[in-house]
Write a protein that holds these residues in place. Structure first.
Motif, PDB file in Angstrom:
ATOM      1  N   ARG A  27       0.829  -1.209   0.000  1.00  0.00           N
ATOM      2  CA  ARG A  27       0.000   0.000   0.000  1.00  0.00           C
ATOM      3  C   ARG A  27       0.865   1.261   0.000  1.00  0.00           C
ATOM      4  NH1 ARG A  27      -2.754   1.240   5.846  1.00  0.00           N
ATOM      5  NH2 ARG A  27      -0.907   1.044   7.149  1.00  0.00           N
ATOM      6  N   LYS A  28       2.058   1.173   0.575  1.00  0.00           N
ATOM      7  CA  LYS A  28       2.973   2.321   0.541  1.00  0.00           C
ATOM      8  C   LYS A  28       3.479   2.555  -0.880  1.00  0.00           C
ATOM      9  CE  LYS A  28       4.518   1.636   5.294  1.00  0.00           C
ATOM     10  NZ  LYS A  28       5.640   1.248   6.173  1.00  0.00           N
ATOM     11  N   ILE A  29       3.746   1.471  -1.591  1.00  0.00           N
ATOM     12  CA  ILE A  29       4.193   1.593  -2.974  1.00  0.00           C
ATOM     13  C   ILE A  29       3.083   2.192  -3.833  1.00  0.00           C
ATOM     14  CG2 ILE A  29       4.922   0.292  -5.014  1.00  0.00           C
ATOM     15  CD1 ILE A  29       6.229  -1.717  -2.976  1.00  0.00           C
ATOM     16  N   ALA A  30       1.850   1.726  -3.633  1.00  0.00           N
ATOM     17  CA  ALA A  30       0.722   2.276  -4.382  1.00  0.00           C
ATOM     18  C   ALA A  30       0.557   3.763  -4.101  1.00  0.00           C
ATOM     19  CB  ALA A  30      -0.558   1.529  -4.020  1.00  0.00           C
ATOM     20  N   SER A  31       0.683   4.142  -2.848  1.00  0.00           N
ATOM     21  CA  SER A  31       0.546   5.558  -2.484  1.00  0.00           C
ATOM     22  C   SER A  31       1.668   6.392  -3.089  1.00  0.00           C
ATOM     23  CB  SER A  31       0.541   5.694  -0.963  1.00  0.00           C
ATOM     24  OG  SER A  31       0.380   7.036  -0.575  1.00  0.00           O
ATOM     25  N   MET A  32       2.885   5.855  -3.060  1.00  0.00           N
ATOM     26  CA  MET A  32       4.008   6.570  -3.656  1.00  0.00           C
ATOM     27  C   MET A  32       3.793   6.733  -5.162  1.00  0.00           C
ATOM     28  SD  MET A  32       8.090   5.772  -3.418  1.00  0.00           S
ATOM     29  CE  MET A  32       7.926   4.143  -4.138  1.00  0.00           C
ATOM     30  N   ALA A  33       3.313   5.673  -5.817  1.00  0.00           N
ATOM     31  CA  ALA A  33       3.043   5.760  -7.253  1.00  0.00           C
ATOM     32  C   ALA A  33       2.043   6.877  -7.546  1.00  0.00           C
ATOM     33  CB  ALA A  33       2.510   4.424  -7.767  1.00  0.00           C
ATOM     34  N   GLU A  34       1.055   7.023  -6.684  1.00  0.00           N
ATOM     35  CA  GLU A  34       0.055   8.068  -6.901  1.00  0.00           C
ATOM     36  C   GLU A  34       0.674   9.456  -6.823  1.00  0.00           C
ATOM     37  OE1 GLU A  34      -4.487   9.067  -5.480  1.00  0.00           O
ATOM     38  OE2 GLU A  34      -3.086   8.253  -4.006  1.00  0.00           O
ATOM     39  N   THR A  35       1.690   9.642  -5.969  1.00  0.00           N
ATOM     40  CA  THR A  35       2.330  10.952  -5.889  1.00  0.00           C
ATOM     41  C   THR A  35       3.093  11.293  -7.162  1.00  0.00           C
ATOM     42  OG1 THR A  35       4.421  10.179  -4.891  1.00  0.00           O
ATOM     43  CG2 THR A  35       2.599  10.673  -3.390  1.00  0.00           C
ATOM     44  N   TYR A  36       3.437  10.263  -7.954  1.00  0.00           N
ATOM     45  CA  TYR A  36       4.079  10.474  -9.255  1.00  0.00           C
ATOM     46  C   TYR A  36       3.047  10.403 -10.392  1.00  0.00           C
ATOM     47  CZ  TYR A  36       8.755   9.883  -7.174  1.00  0.00           C
ATOM     48  OH  TYR A  36       9.909  10.023  -6.425  1.00  0.00           O
ATOM     49  N   HIS A  37       1.765  10.373 -10.033  1.00  0.00           N
ATOM     50  CA  HIS A  37       0.675  10.294 -11.018  1.00  0.00           C
ATOM     51  C   HIS A  37       0.790   9.039 -11.877  1.00  0.00           C
ATOM     52  CE1 HIS A  37      -0.539  14.365  -9.932  1.00  0.00           C
ATOM     53  NE2 HIS A  37       0.745  14.662  -9.935  1.00  0.00           N
ATOM     54  N   ARG A  38       1.170   7.950 -11.221  1.00  0.00           N
ATOM     55  CA  ARG A  38       1.296   6.663 -11.910  1.00  0.00           C
ATOM     56  C   ARG A  38       0.208   5.711 -11.424  1.00  0.00           C
ATOM     57  NH1 ARG A  38       5.053   9.591 -13.742  1.00  0.00           N
ATOM     58  NH2 ARG A  38       7.014   8.749 -14.554  1.00  0.00           N
ATOM     59  N   PRO A  39      -0.383   4.915 -12.324  1.00  0.00           N
ATOM     60  CA  PRO A  39      -1.362   3.909 -11.908  1.00  0.00           C
ATOM     61  C   PRO A  39      -0.685   2.699 -11.270  1.00  0.00           C
ATOM     62  CG  PRO A  39      -1.065   3.834 -14.274  1.00  0.00           C
ATOM     63  CD  PRO A  39      -0.263   5.004 -13.789  1.00  0.00           C
ATOM     64  N   PHE A  40      -1.470   1.971 -10.520  1.00  0.00           N
ATOM     65  CA  PHE A  40      -1.043   0.808  -9.739  1.00  0.00           C
ATOM     66  C   PHE A  40      -1.718  -0.429 -10.321  1.00  0.00           C
ATOM     67  CE2 PHE A  40      -2.025  -1.705  -5.739  1.00  0.00           C
ATOM     68  CZ  PHE A  40      -0.726  -2.106  -5.471  1.00  0.00           C
ATOM     69  N   ALA A  41      -0.985  -1.544 -10.424  1.00  0.00           N
ATOM     70  CA  ALA A  41      -1.544  -2.760 -11.022  1.00  0.00           C
ATOM     71  C   ALA A  41      -0.963  -3.987 -10.321  1.00  0.00           C
ATOM     72  CB  ALA A  41      -1.244  -2.813 -12.517  1.00  0.00           C
TER      73      ALA A  41
END
Length: 399
Positions: free
Chosen positions: A304-318
């Motif tokens: 969940r930390k990786i997903a949240s970090m990805a969101e700060t870079y405007h990247r989708p999570f999969a």
């Protein structure tokens, strides 16, 4: 509540799957899982982690997670230490949900959507079922066990597989026809003939169903950079959704060069462990879609930390799924709880096949979407028959 025992289970038939069960003095049990090298992970769980877990409050998940990975050899990888910590962490979140009487996705913040889009990874029924992990294109190829033998299907009848998936409402599929030449040439080059042969599935899919099917391309980190770039250019006319792990995931600079060379999204990577490795990729604009395997990268806590970090870079999570059934369930819970989840990986040969031999509940997939799991915790348990298997190995460490 205190942790009273750590139990691991593995079987000879599903030799790479390891389950971890965390027992407590309240009689609640948390279930976790990891995949690959089950014997080595089992040893680390009992010989190293058990002493750090027994007697502790299992709801102090963050503190336990830190202590499991605060080891000299646990250095942002998907090695034994991270795989063991992942399985324990998933079990702790299962316990947390059971204590509160809520699904894990609720404990992670609640549903972000009522259903989540899925894609089908075109593996076969026995793709990762056996002990030996052979080259990926030949894992039990040709051993049909049902209607969804999609590995042989995409290699030889990609158009029919695409049509079958669309009939069930699934509009995205992942294939890896470039693996055979990568293995033949050690990833150093691809001949014109090999390139033409590997492109055939894309031609068949586009001819049969046009743009109604999204195509994800898995490269399994088998190519060197120049050849990977050459293949990317050859595939661009077929408009794939993403290129996944084209090279080894150990050089953010090289992956960034690859990403700049193509208009297709780069997806990375199930092979990365911990948020620190992902940050290196994100800082260099090396990946567009952030993929995580919760059984390898540190469990739900790290995922969940990786997903949240990805969101700060405007990247989708999969989230990734091509391993065991508990990992799939954990990924689905995480998908629903993260606002930037693009799509969830699934394997219809698994969730209609061998997953059901091992767990009591699998996620419901309907019309191309997975639905939320119900019930407290992960919402699934090991089948009673698992405990009676003659090939079962159980190890228990208690106070």
């Amino acid at each position: 509540m205190k942790i009273t025992a750590i139990e691991t289970l593995r079987t000879a038939e599903f030799a790479n799957v390891l389950w971890v069960r965390i027992h407590t003095d309240s009689d609640l049990i948390g279930l976790g899982e990891t995949f690959y090298g089950a014997g080595a992970v089992e040893a680390h769980v009992h010989d190293t982690l058990a002493a750090r877990l027994l007697g502790r409050d299992p709801l102090r998940i963050e503190a336990i997670h830190r202590d499991m990975l605060n080891l000299p050899m646990a250095q942002s990888s998907t090695g034994v230490e991270y795989r063991a910590a992942s399985a324990v962490d998933i079990a702790l979140w299962d316990l947390f949900g059971k204590v509160c009487g809520q699904p894990v996705h609720q404990m992670l913040g609640g549903l972000c959507r009522d259903r989540q889009r899925v894609y089908n990874t075109c593996a076969g029924y026995r793709y990762v079922r056996t002990t030996n992990i052979r080259p990926v294109d030949t894992w039990n190829l040709g051993e049909a066990a049902g209607p969804y033998e999609d590995l042989d299907g995409f290699m030889n009848r990609a158009d029919a597989v695409a049509e079958s998936l669309l009939e069930s409402g699934i509009g995205a599929m992942k294939i890896w026809p470039f693996d055979p030449p990568a293995q033949a040439n050690e990833g150093l080059f691809i001949s014109a003939e090999q390139l033409k042969k590997a492109i055939e599935p894309f031609e068949k899919i586009r001819k049969a169903v046009g743009d109604r099917m999204e195509i994800m391309v898995e490269f399994h980190s088998l190519w060197n950079l120049p050849t990977a770039k050459l293949i990317a250019k050859a595939l661009e006319p077929y408009k794939p959704t993403w290129f996944e792990d084209p090279i080894r995931m150990n050089s953010p600079q090289a992956l960034a060069e690859y990403a700049r060379s193509t208009d297709v999204w780069v997806c990375a990577s199930e092979t990365l462990g911990s948020r620190f490795a992902y940050k290196e990729m994100l800082d260099r604009d090396a990946t567009h879609v952030v993929m995580v395997d919760l059984c390898w990268t540190g469990g739900l806590t790290e995922g969940r930390k990786i997903a949240s970090m990805a969101e700060t870079y405007h990247r989708p999570f999969a989230p990734h799924d091509c391993i065991g059934p508990v990992g799939f369930v954990a990924a689905v819970h995480t998908s629903f709880s993260q606002p930037n989840t693009l799509i969830q990986e699934s394997v219809r040969a698994f969730y209609t096949g061998w997953y059901r031999e091992l767990v009591t509940e699998v996620p419901v997939i309907r019309d191309g979407y997975v639905l939320p799991m119900e019930g407290p915790g992960l919402g699934t348990e090991l089948q009673p028959a698992v405990f009676d298997r003659p090939d079962l190995t159980v190890r228990n460490t208690s106070r």
